[in-house]
Design a protein around this motif. Structure first.
Motif, PDB file in Angstrom:
ATOM      1  N   UNK A  68      97.760 -43.877 -13.453  1.00  0.00           N
ATOM      2  CA  UNK A  68      99.090 -44.321 -13.862  1.00  0.00           C
ATOM      3  C   UNK A  68      99.031 -44.897 -15.281  1.00  0.00           C
ATOM      4  N   UNK A  69     100.157 -44.852 -15.973  1.00  0.00           N
ATOM      5  CA  UNK A  69     100.235 -45.435 -17.308  1.00  0.00           C
ATOM      6  C   UNK A  69     101.654 -45.926 -17.568  1.00  0.00           C
ATOM      7  N   UNK A  70     101.770 -46.797 -18.526  1.00  0.00           N
ATOM      8  CA  UNK A  70     103.068 -47.252 -19.009  1.00  0.00           C
ATOM      9  C   UNK A  70     103.167 -46.995 -20.499  1.00  0.00           C
ATOM     10  N   UNK A  71     104.366 -46.623 -20.958  1.00  0.00           N
ATOM     11  CA  UNK A  71     104.583 -46.401 -22.385  1.00  0.00           C
ATOM     12  C   UNK A  71     106.059 -46.562 -22.693  1.00  0.00           C
ATOM     13  N   UNK A  72     106.399 -46.415 -23.977  1.00  0.00           N
ATOM     14  CA  UNK A  72     107.764 -46.696 -24.416  1.00  0.00           C
ATOM     15  C   UNK A  72     108.541 -45.407 -24.662  1.00  0.00           C
ATOM     16  N   UNK A  73     109.801 -45.420 -24.199  1.00  0.00           N
ATOM     17  CA  UNK A  73     110.717 -44.318 -24.455  1.00  0.00           C
ATOM     18  C   UNK A  73     111.250 -44.451 -25.883  1.00  0.00           C
ATOM     19  N   UNK A  74     111.965 -43.449 -26.398  1.00  0.00           N
ATOM     20  CA  UNK A  74     112.510 -43.541 -27.754  1.00  0.00           C
ATOM     21  C   UNK A  74     113.424 -44.752 -27.974  1.00  0.00           C
ATOM     22  N   UNK A  75     114.095 -45.231 -26.916  1.00  0.00           N
ATOM     23  CA  UNK A  75     114.972 -46.397 -27.079  1.00  0.00           C
ATOM     24  C   UNK A  75     114.261 -47.721 -26.760  1.00  0.00           C
ATOM     25  N   UNK A  76     112.932 -47.678 -26.628  1.00  0.00           N
ATOM     26  CA  UNK A  76     112.147 -48.906 -26.486  1.00  0.00           C
ATOM     27  C   UNK A  76     111.941 -49.392 -25.069  1.00  0.00           C
ATOM     28  N   UNK A  86     103.536 -43.991 -30.967  1.00  0.00           N
ATOM     29  CA  UNK A  86     103.507 -43.560 -32.367  1.00  0.00           C
ATOM     30  C   UNK A  86     102.227 -44.015 -33.073  1.00  0.00           C
ATOM     31  N   UNK A  87     101.115 -43.886 -32.331  1.00  0.00           N
ATOM     32  CA  UNK A  87      99.820 -44.294 -32.889  1.00  0.00           C
ATOM     33  C   UNK A  87      98.864 -43.105 -33.056  1.00  0.00           C
ATOM     34  N   UNK A  88      99.434 -41.880 -33.156  1.00  0.00           N
ATOM     35  CA  UNK A  88      98.598 -40.705 -33.377  1.00  0.00           C
ATOM     36  C   UNK A  88      97.630 -40.561 -32.196  1.00  0.00           C
ATOM     37  N   UNK A  89      96.366 -40.262 -32.401  1.00  0.00           N
ATOM     38  CA  UNK A  89      95.422 -40.102 -31.296  1.00  0.00           C
ATOM     39  C   UNK A  89      94.932 -41.441 -30.743  1.00  0.00           C
ATOM     40  N   UNK A  90      95.393 -42.537 -31.336  1.00  0.00           N
ATOM     41  CA  UNK A  90      95.071 -43.860 -30.794  1.00  0.00           C
ATOM     42  C   UNK A  90      96.067 -44.294 -29.730  1.00  0.00           C
ATOM     43  N   UNK A  91      97.019 -43.439 -29.418  1.00  0.00           N
ATOM     44  CA  UNK A  91      97.972 -43.726 -28.354  1.00  0.00           C
ATOM     45  C   UNK A  91      97.212 -44.056 -27.070  1.00  0.00           C
ATOM     46  N   UNK A  92      97.619 -45.117 -26.393  1.00  0.00           N
ATOM     47  CA  UNK A  92      96.895 -45.592 -25.206  1.00  0.00           C
ATOM     48  C   UNK A  92      96.857 -44.543 -24.095  1.00  0.00           C
TER      49      UNK A  92
END
Length: 384
Positions: free
Chosen positions: A246-254, A335-341
């Motif tokens: 599982x993972x969590x991340x941000x949508x375009x609206x935050x 938006x961290x390129x290949x450093x995206x979690x």
């Protein structure tokens, strides 16, 4: 006194002969059809995978001789200038006879090398697969242009079965020949293949006798296996059959969303970016799959790796690509390129990349594109 001296001389001669046999190789070659003055070259693949010439000899009256020494039996290549291809054999310190086939070097005959017998056994096994494949294709051609669908499917199944057995053959060969220097060489060659099963090969390597494991080649193989196993441990949780982490991340609206909240009966985790040409070219195919199967339970989570150093406004590029390509599914990115979690969690080092999950969130396939991706989703959602 005279008898003692004779015994001493005989003993010295015998010991000297034995030492010569154990510490040197002598290759006596027949090369009928090769003109005088042509060079025959002996080469080996180095640790970086490059072919390196080790020695050469000039052909005279259809014969050549190469002498030298090797630390232990190993795979070598023999070629003649002006002759296409080369022959492969196991070189060891012994008297070796080679009948060089100028038309088909791979069919040259080698005698005098005990370790070469394992290589020949392996090649004979591979030859049987080639003959089986040829027989299947001959049968298909004999059926004409339009064989019945059931016949075509039967032939395709036979070919697929043969290819699967051929892919599994090196592993089974090493398992059955764990006392062979050639098997060490074979493991080293196979370790560069994407289908290499590190777990099984590591287990087999441990069954090798001590003298092989402690040899120079054995130590190189161990080092390679250890490296691959460490890499495997980092990604073991991402193997097919495992539950996708599982993972969590941000949508375009935050907003923060998670995989567990978004997945459907079938889920595609699609790693892409606005700057990625192959990703953008694949997007129309993914759009078609989504439109066809979304109502049946397909969900797609696009994980953008925008944020490349040369992007002035990565978020704008991301959003513009979503709109232009008509990507109507869920999207997340840091938006961290290949450093995206999320990318790091899923060991993404290149894109496009995909993970396909079933209803339970289990990984059922990876890195499918085009028709292969469509067929997998069809399998998951169209099967009763």
């Amino acid at each position: 006194m005279k008898k003692t001296l004779i015994l001493f001389v005989l003993t010295f001669v015998l010991v000297s002969c034995n030492q010569s046999k154990d510490t040197e190789y002598v290759i006596n070659g027949n090369a009928e059809g090769i003109e005088n003055g042509i060079k025959v070259r002996l080469a080996q693949i180095d640790e970086k995978g490059k072919q390196v010439f080790r020695d050469s000899a000039v052909v005279m009256d259809g014969k050549f001789t190469i002498k030298g020494a090797v630390e232990e039996p190993s795979v070598y290549f023999l070629s003649a200038d002006g002759t296409p291809g080369n022959m492969v054999f196991m070189l060891e310190n012994s008297n070796i006879q080679i009948d060089f086939n100028t038309e088909i070097p791979m069919e040259s005959k080698v005698t005098g090398s005990e370790s070469n017998k394992s290589y020949e056994d392996f090649q004979n096994g591979m030859l049987k697969f080639r003959e089986e494949g040829t027989a299947i294709m001959t049968r298909f051609k004999e059926l004409g242009q339009d064989p019945a669908p059931e016949t075509r499917d039967s032939i395709r199944k036979a070919m697929d079965d043969m290819r699967q057995r051929q892919l599994a053959y090196p592993l089974s060969f090493v398992q059955d020949h764990n006392d062979s220097y050639f098997s060490l060489n074979l493991i080293q060659l196979e370790s560069s293949r994407p289908t290499f099963d590190i777990i099984k090969y590591k287990e087999i390597y441990e069954s090798f006798p001590t003298h092989l494991k402690e040899s120079k080649r054995g130590q190189l193989v161990k080092q390679k296996l250890d490296e691959l196993y460490k890499a495997y441990e980092k990604t073991a949780h991402l193997e097919v059959g495992k539950i996708a982490p599982n993972f969590e991340s941000q949508t375009p609206d935050g907003k923060t969303v998670s995989l567990n909240n978004l997945k459907g009966k079938a889920t595609i985790i699609d790693f892409w970016a606005a700057w990625c040409g192959p990703c953008r070219r694949e997007n129309p195919n993914v759009v078609n799959i989504y439109e066809q199967y979304h109502d049946k339970g397909l969900e797609i989570i696009g994980v953008s790796l925008d944020g490349a150093p040369n992007q002035k406004d990565p978020k704008k590029a991301w959003l513009d690509a979503i709109e232009k390509d008509g990507l109507k599914w869920n999207h997340v990115s840091s938006l961290k390129y290949f450093n995206d979690e999320v990318a790091q969690l899923y060991n993404i080092d290149r894109i496009p990349a995909t993970y396909i999950l079933d209803e339970e969130g289990k990984i059922v396939a990876k890195n499918l594109r085009g028709m292969a991706l469509a067929l997998k989703i069809k399998e998951l959602l169209d099967t009763p």
